[in-house]
Every structure is written in C-alpha cells, then in structure tokens.
Design a protein around this motif. Sequence first.
Motif, mmCIF file in Angstrom:
data_model
loop_
_atom_site.group_PDB
_atom_site.id
_atom_site.type_symbol
_atom_site.label_atom_id
_atom_site.label_comp_id
_atom_site.label_asym_id
_atom_site.label_seq_id
_atom_site.Cartn_x
_atom_site.Cartn_y
_atom_site.Cartn_z
ATOM 1 N N TYR A 154 38.167 49.526 31.899
ATOM 2 C CA TYR A 154 39.239 49.779 31.886
ATOM 3 C C TYR A 154 40.519 49.445 30.971
ATOM 4 O O TYR A 154 39.934 48.610 29.720
ATOM 5 N N THR A 155 41.305 50.490 30.087
ATOM 6 C CA THR A 155 42.173 49.982 29.142
ATOM 7 C C THR A 155 42.775 48.314 29.152
ATOM 8 O O THR A 155 43.277 48.257 30.236
ATOM 9 N N PRO A 156 42.670 47.735 28.292
ATOM 10 C CA PRO A 156 43.593 46.764 28.188
ATOM 11 C C PRO A 156 45.212 46.948 27.572
ATOM 12 O O PRO A 156 45.897 47.361 28.050
ATOM 13 N N SER A 157 45.689 45.608 28.642
ATOM 14 C CA SER A 157 47.437 45.402 28.460
ATOM 15 C C SER A 157 47.474 44.955 28.058
ATOM 16 O O SER A 157 48.900 44.424 28.268
ATOM 17 N N THR A 158 47.116 43.482 27.517
ATOM 18 C CA THR A 158 47.565 42.809 26.618
ATOM 19 C C THR A 158 46.406 42.562 24.997
ATOM 20 O O THR A 158 45.251 43.470 24.828
ATOM 21 N N LYS A 159 47.272 41.840 23.708
ATOM 22 C CA LYS A 159 47.370 42.324 22.657
ATOM 23 C C LYS A 159 45.447 41.154 22.651
ATOM 24 O O LYS A 159 45.356 42.355 21.985
ATOM 25 N N GLN A 160 45.546 40.655 23.011
ATOM 26 C CA GLN A 160 44.083 39.794 22.923
ATOM 27 C C GLN A 160 43.780 39.839 24.295
ATOM 28 O O GLN A 160 44.288 39.880 25.119
ATOM 29 N N VAL A 161 42.162 39.147 24.371
ATOM 30 C CA VAL A 161 41.404 39.683 26.031
ATOM 31 C C VAL A 161 39.871 38.356 25.482
ATOM 32 O O VAL A 161 40.042 38.208 24.370
ATOM 33 N N TYR A 162 39.858 38.282 26.817
ATOM 34 C CA TYR A 162 39.157 36.965 26.617
ATOM 35 C C TYR A 162 37.927 37.648 26.027
ATOM 36 O O TYR A 162 37.207 38.687 26.784
ATOM 37 N N GLN A 163 36.721 37.118 25.035
ATOM 38 C CA GLN A 163 35.629 37.377 24.015
ATOM 39 C C GLN A 163 34.532 37.980 25.731
ATOM 40 O O GLN A 163 34.197 39.019 25.631
ATOM 41 N N THR A 164 34.261 37.235 27.039
ATOM 42 C CA THR A 164 33.420 37.534 28.243
ATOM 43 C C THR A 164 33.367 38.210 28.621
ATOM 44 O O THR A 164 35.128 37.851 29.643
ATOM 45 N N PRO A 165 33.524 39.629 28.878
ATOM 46 C CA PRO A 165 34.293 41.047 29.655
ATOM 47 C C PRO A 165 33.508 40.578 30.991
ATOM 48 O O PRO A 165 32.416 39.578 31.296
ATOM 49 N N LEU A 166 34.259 41.180 32.429
ATOM 50 C CA LEU A 166 34.271 40.654 33.422
ATOM 51 C C LEU A 166 33.411 42.092 34.343
ATOM 52 O O LEU A 166 34.434 43.202 34.549
ATOM 53 N N ILE A 167 32.211 42.475 34.705
ATOM 54 C CA ILE A 167 31.531 43.789 35.982
ATOM 55 C C ILE A 167 32.080 42.658 36.850
ATOM 56 O O ILE A 167 31.284 41.789 37.047
ATOM 57 N N ILE A 168 32.416 43.970 37.580
ATOM 58 C CA ILE A 168 32.387 44.144 39.040
ATOM 59 C C ILE A 168 32.145 44.993 40.259
ATOM 60 O O ILE A 168 31.424 45.974 39.926
ATOM 61 N N PHE A 169 30.638 44.095 41.151
ATOM 62 C CA PHE A 169 30.156 45.438 41.462
ATOM 63 C C PHE A 169 30.711 45.373 42.988
ATOM 64 O O PHE A 169 30.111 43.922 43.686
ATOM 65 N N PRO A 170 31.009 46.129 43.512
ATOM 66 C CA PRO A 170 31.736 46.107 45.188
ATOM 67 C C PRO A 170 30.551 46.471 45.852
ATOM 68 O O PRO A 170 29.130 47.281 45.056
ATOM 69 N N SER A 222 46.276 45.748 43.628
ATOM 70 C CA SER A 222 45.419 45.933 42.583
ATOM 71 C C SER A 222 45.053 44.415 42.153
ATOM 72 O O SER A 222 44.870 43.950 40.828
ATOM 73 N N PHE A 223 43.437 44.282 42.731
ATOM 74 C CA PHE A 223 43.057 43.229 41.841
ATOM 75 C C PHE A 223 42.283 43.656 40.413
ATOM 76 O O PHE A 223 42.369 42.851 39.498
ATOM 77 N N ILE A 224 42.423 44.510 40.243
ATOM 78 C CA ILE A 224 41.729 44.763 39.189
ATOM 79 C C ILE A 224 42.155 45.479 38.053
ATOM 80 O O ILE A 224 42.786 44.311 36.589
ATOM 81 N N LYS A 225 44.184 45.657 38.207
ATOM 82 C CA LYS A 225 44.915 46.095 37.821
ATOM 83 C C LYS A 225 45.274 44.411 37.023
ATOM 84 O O LYS A 225 45.267 44.552 35.559
ATOM 85 N N TRP A 226 45.178 43.708 38.538
ATOM 86 C CA TRP A 226 45.943 42.516 38.130
ATOM 87 C C TRP A 226 44.943 41.203 36.834
ATOM 88 O O TRP A 226 45.225 40.493 36.037
ATOM 89 N N ALA A 227 43.847 41.732 37.476
ATOM 90 C CA ALA A 227 42.698 41.389 36.034
ATOM 91 C C ALA A 227 42.507 41.602 34.764
ATOM 92 O O ALA A 227 42.500 40.679 34.061
ATOM 93 N N VAL A 228 42.626 42.413 34.704
ATOM 94 C CA VAL A 228 43.746 42.817 33.125
ATOM 95 C C VAL A 228 45.136 42.540 32.567
ATOM 96 O O VAL A 228 44.551 42.175 31.683
ATOM 97 N N ASP A 229 45.507 42.105 33.599
ATOM 98 C CA ASP A 229 46.461 42.190 32.919
ATOM 99 C C ASP A 229 46.549 40.171 32.699
ATOM 100 O O ASP A 229 47.773 39.938 31.356
ATOM 101 N N GLN A 230 45.490 39.452 32.800
ATOM 102 C CA GLN A 230 45.424 38.709 32.614
ATOM 103 C C GLN A 230 44.787 38.651 31.252
ATOM 104 O O GLN A 230 44.327 36.900 30.951
#
Length: 580
Positions: free
Chosen positions: A223-239, A255-263
């Motif tokens: 997913y495309t980031p929505s913040t200028k900086q992101v946490y170095q460790t990425p997140l993988i979701i297994f549904p 959307s949990f996904i959108k919310w997580a991107v926004d964090q």
Amino acid sequence: MPDDSATIERLATGTATLADLQHWTWVLGRAQQMLLEHGIHTMEAAELPGWSDPSAFARASTDFWADTMKLWQRFLDPAQAEPGDEPPEHARDRRFKAPQWRENPLFDFLRQSYFLIADHMLKGVDAIEGVDAKQKEQIRFATRNFIDAMSPTNFPATNPQVLERIIETRGENLLKGLENMLADIGKGQLTHTDDAAFELGENIATTPGKVVKRTPLYELIQYTPSTKQVYQTPLIIFPPWINRFYILDLSPEKSFIKWAVDQGLTVFVVSWKSADASMKDVVWDDYVERGQIDAIDTVREMLDVESVHTIGYCVAGTTLAATLAVLAARDEAEKVASATFFTAQVDFTEAGDLNLFVDDEQMKLVDMLSGDGYLDGRYMAATFNLLRGRDLIWNYVTNNYLLGEDYAPFDLLHWNADVTNLPAKWHHSYLTDLYRDNLLVKPGALAIGGTAIDLARVKTPTYVQAGREDHIAPAKSVWKITEYFAGPLKFVLAGSGHIAGVVNPPAAGKYQYWTNDKPAATLAEFVAGATETKGSWWPDWVAWIAAQSPDKVDAKGARLPGKGRVKAICDAPGEYVRTR
C-alpha cells in the motif's frame, strides 16, 4: 371457518371473532403437541442411550403441562391468571420486537407458547443421560436450530407483520419474496445484502496500492504510504483464506489497512487465491512455506530490512503460530519482529460450535463435496450461517421472503457472502489435525517441510486480540495461546465478536476493550483484574507496535509500491480477490 382473507384481516387487526379464536385455539394446541412429539421422535431416531426409554422425555419435562396450563389461563382469563415472569432473553428477542406480538392476545399467546416449548425442549436435551459431552452439544445445537426454524415469525399465517403486509400489498409481498427465494436457489446461497451496491476498488477495498508479487497461491499487495516518514519495520497482514482479505479494507472509514497506513506503517497484505482444480494437492505446508514464509522473505528483500511485523487473522493466525515455530526451529526467528493474532486459535479443546462439524459423518460430507479437488466456498458460508441461524438465516427468510422487503446495502454482509473455495486436501487435514485431534499443541506431532512444530519455542513478542462475544473463535479458546508461547505477550479482550470486534475503527467510538498488565493464569482471572477502556483497541495496538520498533525512515524508493527493484503488476486490490 369464515373466508380466509377476512380471517387474516381480523387476526392482523385484533378483531377476531369467537369462531376465529376457537379455530386458532385448536391450531395452537395442536402445534404444541406436534412440536413435543417431534422432539420425542427425533431423540428416538437418533438411538441415544439416554433415550431408549421414551418416558425419559416426559420425566425431563414434568413441569411442561403445568406451565402450559398457566399460559392458557393467562390467555383465556387474564384477569384471574397468575402474572407471568417473562425471562429477559425472551423480552429482548428481536424477532418479536413488533408491538403486535404483545398487543394482540392471539399473537402474544403464540409468542409465549413458542418460548415455552423451546425452553422445555432444551431442558429435555440437558436431561439426556448416557451420552458424551460432545454428542450432547451436537444434540443441543441441532435442537436450537430446529427451534429457530419453527419460530412463528418464519410463517405467514403466524406472523402478524406478514399478515398486515399481505393485506396492505394484496399479496404482492409474497410474490416479491418468492422472486427473492428463487434467485437464492438459483445461486445456491442466501442473499444478505444488495450485491449491486458494492464494487471492488470503487467503494470497498479502495486503499491505494499495487500488487507487487503474484504466485499460484497468493498475491502480495503493497500500500502507498500516506505519511512523509514510515516505521522502518514493515507490516505483513495474513488474512484468512476462508474469506476475502478486504474485510480489513471495507469503506475508508472502516478500513484497518488505511488506518494502519495513516499511522506510518508500510503495509503489505496477502490476497489468497480462491482454490480451483489446480490446487488439489495444496496442503498446510504450502500455506506456511510458499505462503507466509515466502511473503516474509519477499518483503525483507524488497525493503532490505532484517525483520517484519506480522498479523494473522483467524485460521491465518493459527498458521502464523506454526510459521513462528518453524522459523524458531530453523534459527530464523529474527525474521519476525512481532506477531499479532486477531481471534486466532492454536488449542482447539474449547473451539466452540465449529467443533460440532468435525465428526466422521461431517468429514464424509466434506469429502463428497470436494470432488474436483476443492471445496465450494458456499458450503463454508452455509456452515457459518448455521452458527448464527437466527440472525443470518431466518431473519432474512422473514424480511426478504415473507415481507418481500428489498435488500439493504451493507458492506460487511457483502464481504460475508463473497465466498472463496478451499483446497480439499488441506481443508480436510485442517479440520482433522487441528479441530478434531488438536495436534498443533502437541510438540512434534506436526511438521512443515520436515521441521517439527513446537509452540513452546516461540519467543517472538506477541499481541493477542480476542472478541468477548466471538462464536467462531471463543475468547476462552483464543486465550490458550498465552499458555504455549514463551516470549513477551500482551492479551487484549475486545468487545463484540469475530468481525465487529476486529473491524472497530477509533472514529466510530463503539464497544470497548480490556487490558491487564498483571499475570493471569486464566481468562476469568484476566477479566477480574482488567481495566476497561471505551472505544477501539487499535490505538493500543499501534502504540505496542511502535514500542517494538520505533525507528523511522523516509517514505521513498522501495517504500513506494513499484518504485524499487520489484515492479508493480497491477493496482490494488488485485486480480485474485475478483476470482470466483
């Protein structure tokens, strides 16, 4: 008896004549007798040891006729009758919320009579002797479903709202209902919502992103980031592969996904392929090795990071537990910085009503329905509907078949009906190895690619979320993860159930969650010392994630889907989610 249409109108309006009341008195009495006789015959046909003597049913319901006489007295002579104490669960039953069920004496009697028979049938099941606990639960489950099916709300002549609608529309509601029913028969699945109201990528599953990898088993969406900086460790979701991934990406507000991107998280999601004949040999090893471990290694290489955060939802959480154990056994545990479990189970001794579907007869049925190497997802949908038959079956029979109402748009129910097929060999072993034989928690009983699984070797920091009203993965069952993992673990009990307890955005201000920083040996002990917080548990989770890996990097290069070494294949939500 007088003209049927005139009788219907008098019943609906509360102006029934003496002849009407005499007829319906006979009908109600006969209905009570038929229901009781059916209960006796059902027990006898099952050849249960505790029911070899038909009088056992009578002994279990010795007070039935006394209660019935009290009910009849309240109906025929309310002024002289003893006041009835209606249990709270009866008063709250949403099937009978319409005022006609209490204001019209005839329908009030029918309602109370139904509850009386239902209660005594369940008491009869509780009184069965000579059967094991699982068999008694199967009988109780079947009895509850029979009771729900026989509710007077489900039949035109015994539902005052339907009678009124028949008069109001001159029967056109029944024609519209028949149209709805025939459409469902044609597609082999009960309709819950307006299917035309939602389109993938348009008003659901709209979070911007790209498919960056496609295998015969899954697509990987970044997913495309929505913040200028992101946490170095990425997140993988297994549904869960039992359902489509976009339960975590419904409307933008949910959307949990959108919310997580926004964090500030770099979010990847695995979109599993709906099984077809080409997947007839897929087994659990594939979902661990070619699925979860492959996705973990792919993201680590793409972003040049040592580890990733992971989330496993439901059955994918069960598989994530196995993945963590395999990585630990191979001295590769550092690939996963943290693991979060959404309503996932590893110990299936208290797995709820789904355990009732894994006996030999049920497994034969599953195998029979899997002739092409995969199980049609409509079978699993029907199974889950049965777990909440009152809400997910009979509610729609009444509203859309009898009342002829249009289907309301509801994104969650649209997702619920968007079924996926399951690899037959894997599904069979999942039910037998885990639900029936509970092998995952027995060290060395299962192996992946020759690597034995021992959950006690898992030391990965873990966040476990359970739903207080979850009927698919009961909270007591989810709690058992805490009894096996050896690393730091935080358990959170969320309000609501398997879906709403997870998909609960902070902006909605709904439900609550409980935390307890003190050690607890049982769920009951956890709850006794827990602190309740109103609203969503999502902020608590992201604060926990940030504490595990606080470092941030600029959102550029490979952090932008398709801009690194790996090129994008197509836009999110991808192709596999559209495959039927």
